[in-house]
Design a protein around this motif. Structure first.
Motif, PDB file in Angstrom:
ATOM      1  N   THR A 244       9.336  47.417  41.861  1.00 44.47           N
ATOM      2  CA  THR A 244       9.921  46.596  42.923  1.00 44.47           C
ATOM      3  C   THR A 244      11.416  46.418  42.714  1.00 44.47           C
ATOM      4  O   THR A 244      12.191  46.408  43.675  1.00 44.47           O
ATOM      5  CB  THR A 244       9.222  45.227  42.975  1.00 44.47           C
ATOM      6  OG1 THR A 244       7.809  45.415  43.102  1.00 44.47           O
ATOM      7  CG2 THR A 244       9.720  44.413  44.153  1.00 44.47           C
ATOM      8  N   ARG A 356       4.394  53.799  51.373  1.00 43.87           N
ATOM      9  CA  ARG A 356       4.412  53.876  52.827  1.00 43.87           C
ATOM     10  C   ARG A 356       5.859  53.839  53.297  1.00 43.87           C
ATOM     11  O   ARG A 356       6.697  53.152  52.716  1.00 43.87           O
ATOM     12  CB  ARG A 356       3.644  52.701  53.448  1.00 43.87           C
ATOM     13  CG  ARG A 356       2.174  52.646  53.085  1.00 43.87           C
ATOM     14  CD  ARG A 356       1.380  53.745  53.755  1.00 43.87           C
ATOM     15  NE  ARG A 356      -0.054  53.615  53.495  1.00 43.87           N
ATOM     16  CZ  ARG A 356      -0.669  54.125  52.447  1.00 43.87           C
ATOM     17  NH1 ARG A 356       0.028  54.799  51.531  1.00 43.87           N
ATOM     18  NH2 ARG A 356      -1.973  53.979  52.283  1.00 43.87           N
ATOM     19  N   LEU A 365      11.964  51.255  56.155  1.00 45.56           N
ATOM     20  CA  LEU A 365      11.005  50.316  55.590  1.00 45.56           C
ATOM     21  C   LEU A 365      10.150  51.041  54.561  1.00 45.56           C
ATOM     22  O   LEU A 365       9.379  51.943  54.901  1.00 45.56           O
ATOM     23  CB  LEU A 365      10.125  49.724  56.686  1.00 45.56           C
ATOM     24  CG  LEU A 365      10.858  48.966  57.805  1.00 45.56           C
ATOM     25  CD1 LEU A 365       9.864  48.413  58.808  1.00 45.56           C
ATOM     26  CD2 LEU A 365      11.716  47.853  57.229  1.00 45.56           C
ATOM     27  N   VAL A 366      10.303  50.647  53.310  1.00 44.74           N
ATOM     28  CA  VAL A 366       9.594  51.303  52.211  1.00 44.74           C
ATOM     29  C   VAL A 366       8.614  50.302  51.602  1.00 44.74           C
ATOM     30  O   VAL A 366       8.998  49.179  51.263  1.00 44.74           O
ATOM     31  CB  VAL A 366      10.567  51.812  51.130  1.00 44.74           C
ATOM     32  CG1 VAL A 366       9.817  52.603  50.065  1.00 44.74           C
ATOM     33  CG2 VAL A 366      11.669  52.653  51.750  1.00 44.74           C
ATOM     34  N   THR A 367       7.367  50.725  51.474  1.00 43.80           N
ATOM     35  CA  THR A 367       6.335  49.886  50.874  1.00 43.80           C
ATOM     36  C   THR A 367       5.885  50.513  49.569  1.00 43.80           C
ATOM     37  O   THR A 367       5.473  51.667  49.533  1.00 43.80           O
ATOM     38  CB  THR A 367       5.128  49.733  51.814  1.00 43.80           C
ATOM     39  OG1 THR A 367       5.571  49.205  53.071  1.00 43.80           O
ATOM     40  CG2 THR A 367       4.101  48.794  51.222  1.00 43.80           C
ATOM     41  N   ARG A 372       6.893  45.414  50.766  1.00 44.47           N
ATOM     42  CA  ARG A 372       7.709  46.149  51.730  1.00 44.47           C
ATOM     43  C   ARG A 372       9.137  45.613  51.722  1.00 44.47           C
ATOM     44  O   ARG A 372       9.351  44.401  51.757  1.00 44.47           O
ATOM     45  CB  ARG A 372       7.118  46.016  53.130  1.00 44.47           C
ATOM     46  CG  ARG A 372       7.904  46.740  54.223  1.00 44.47           C
ATOM     47  CD  ARG A 372       7.136  46.740  55.513  1.00 44.47           C
ATOM     48  NE  ARG A 372       5.890  47.498  55.360  1.00 44.47           N
ATOM     49  CZ  ARG A 372       4.848  47.363  56.174  1.00 44.47           C
ATOM     50  NH1 ARG A 372       4.884  46.509  57.171  1.00 44.47           N
ATOM     51  NH2 ARG A 372       3.762  48.086  55.967  1.00 44.47           N
ATOM     52  N   HIS A 373      10.086  46.542  51.694  1.00 40.48           N
ATOM     53  CA  HIS A 373      11.489  46.145  51.646  1.00 40.48           C
ATOM     54  C   HIS A 373      12.309  47.035  52.572  1.00 40.48           C
ATOM     55  O   HIS A 373      12.120  48.265  52.595  1.00 40.48           O
ATOM     56  CB  HIS A 373      12.021  46.265  50.217  1.00 40.48           C
ATOM     57  CG  HIS A 373      13.450  45.836  50.072  1.00 40.48           C
ATOM     58  ND1 HIS A 373      13.835  44.509  50.188  1.00 40.48           N
ATOM     59  CD2 HIS A 373      14.584  46.543  49.847  1.00 40.48           C
ATOM     60  CE1 HIS A 373      15.149  44.436  50.028  1.00 40.48           C
ATOM     61  NE2 HIS A 373      15.619  45.649  49.823  1.00 40.48           N
TER      62      HIS A 373
END
Length: 411
Positions: A244, A356, A365-367, A372-373
């Motif tokens: 993260t 994702r 949007l990256v998960t 998700r960030h």
């Protein structure tokens, strides 16, 4: 900034780092030795320890009174600032809704949702998610840029998920842009001067969001320190926390392994595995260890004996903060009419199947692992569409091609 899962010893680590290890002495110059204020013991504003946990033990550990919202002198070099999240929320919301109500009273313009916002009392605003976190981050930002402190240590305990806290500003900015895009705000203010005060207030909030997002991820100003326990829970969570941190582009400078949690017994094998997990990508992240002590940590002198010294910011960007964009020249990839671009950064993926990707305006949007960030895209990629993504075990690469509807003709 000191973060970690609850119960890992984040508050103790932050307080010990703010105090400094045993044997550290204040350096006095000639001016200080002849100053009346210094002889009387007036505290200098050197280090500020900020706690955002309403149940933080920091005041008791340091032997001072709990005075929310005001720096309290702990020693001749250290102050403690305990932030009252609810008080920050109520004060700020009251100011904003007064501007909102006055604008609506003087204008015949009806904007979606503004009437409902104006009717929400300050005592009810706690139901809006993310607002408290943004206001706390803004107060931390204000202290950081005030010029009063040489060093600020933020105790991130009591936050639940510290990464949700750190991304609050970017999420709020994204929400504002969705509800009332900036170009519409500016147009409303230009067409109807009565709206200028409201648009200025919203712009100020949006500007603060962007400032905070930049500050939190600035490796020249901020160093993030992750505290984990030397137990099963710490070993399980560490890869996910590191992943993260990569995704958010946080300037992770050290991982502190606390052997004083759980049963207090040192496990060398586990310590070896934790160190290996940190060093697995060869990044410039230091590893520190807090050994288990027999005495109860209940006063400043015993905090100093822990010997916690956190490294300073080194200016090295990590993760998405060090993302690289380049034009692809591989002939096997160039099968379309236009150029192909690739965005890549070093990313840990403890669960590759959980990756994702999505797109929202100028953000990718990256998960990762259920978190998700929004990663802000460089300008050249904002006029492109995502066509592919790969992960080679160490680096995440996303491929883009020009959007024909937005890309200039002839390029």
């Amino acid at each position: 900034m000191v973060i970690g899962p609850g119960g890992a010893g984040v508050s103790v680590t932050a307080a010990a780092a703010a105090l400094g290890p045993t044997g550290r002495r204040r350096e006095r110059g000639t001016a200080a030795s002849t100053s009346g204020a210094s002889r009387m013991g007036a505290p200098d504003r050197d280090t500020l320890l900020i706690t955002v946990d309403r149940h933080s033990p920091s005041a008791d550990l340091l032997g001072v009174y709990h005075l929310p919202g005001e720096p309290v002198a702990v020693s001749d070099r250290l102050h403690l600032l305990a932030l009252d999240r609810l008080a920050l929320l109520e004060d700020t919301w009251s100011e904003f809704t007064s501007v909102l109500s006055e604008t609506m009273r003087r204008s015949r313009i009806t904007l979606p949702g503004l009437g409902a916002l104006a009717d929400i009392d300050a005592g009810e605003i706690a139901t809006l998610p993310g607002v408290e976190d943004f206001l706390v981050l803004r107060r931390i930002r204000d202290e950081a840029v005030s010029g009063q402190w040489r060093r600020i240590v933020v105790d991130g305990s009591g936050l639940g998920d510290p990464f949700e806290f750190l991304r609050a500003s970017s999420v709020l900015s994204q929400t504002l842009d969705r509800l009332w895009p900036r170009h519409r705000r500016l147009a409303a203010a230009a067409e109807r001067p009565v709206m200028a005060q409201l648009t200025a207030a919203v712009d100020a909030i949006d500007g603060d969001c962007r400032d905070i997002t930049e500050l939190v991820t600035d490796p020249h100003s901020v160093a993030v320190h992750l505290v984990v326990g030397a137990d099963d829970r710490g070993e399980r969570l560490l890869p996910h926390f590191l992943a993260t941190a990569d995704l958010m582009g946080l300037a992770l400078r050290s991982v502190v392994v606390n052997h004083g949690v759980a049963d207090g017994r040192s496990d060398e094998d586990r310590g070896t595995r934790l160190r290996a997990a940190v060093r697995s990508d060869g990044a410039d992240v230091e590893i520190a260890e807090i050994r288990c002590v027999d005495d109860r940590i209940d006063r400043a002198a015993r905090l100093r004996r822990l010997g916690v010294a956190l490294p300073s910011p080194n200016g090295v960007a990590r993760g998405s903060g060090a993302a690289d964009v380049h034009e692809v020249t591989d002939s096997q990839v160039l099968d379309g009419p236009g150029p192909v671009y690739r965005l890549s950064w070093r990313q840990r993926l403890p669960e590759p199947d959980g990756l994702r990707l999505g797109r929202s305006g100028d953000d990718l949007l990256v998960t990762v692992g259920g978190f998700r960030h929004p990663v802000r895209l460089p300008s050249v990629l904002r006029r492109c569409v995502v066509t592919d993504a790969t992960f080679d075990g160490a680096e995440l690469a996303v491929t883009f091609e020009p959007d024909p509807a937005l890309w200039p003709k002839g390029r």
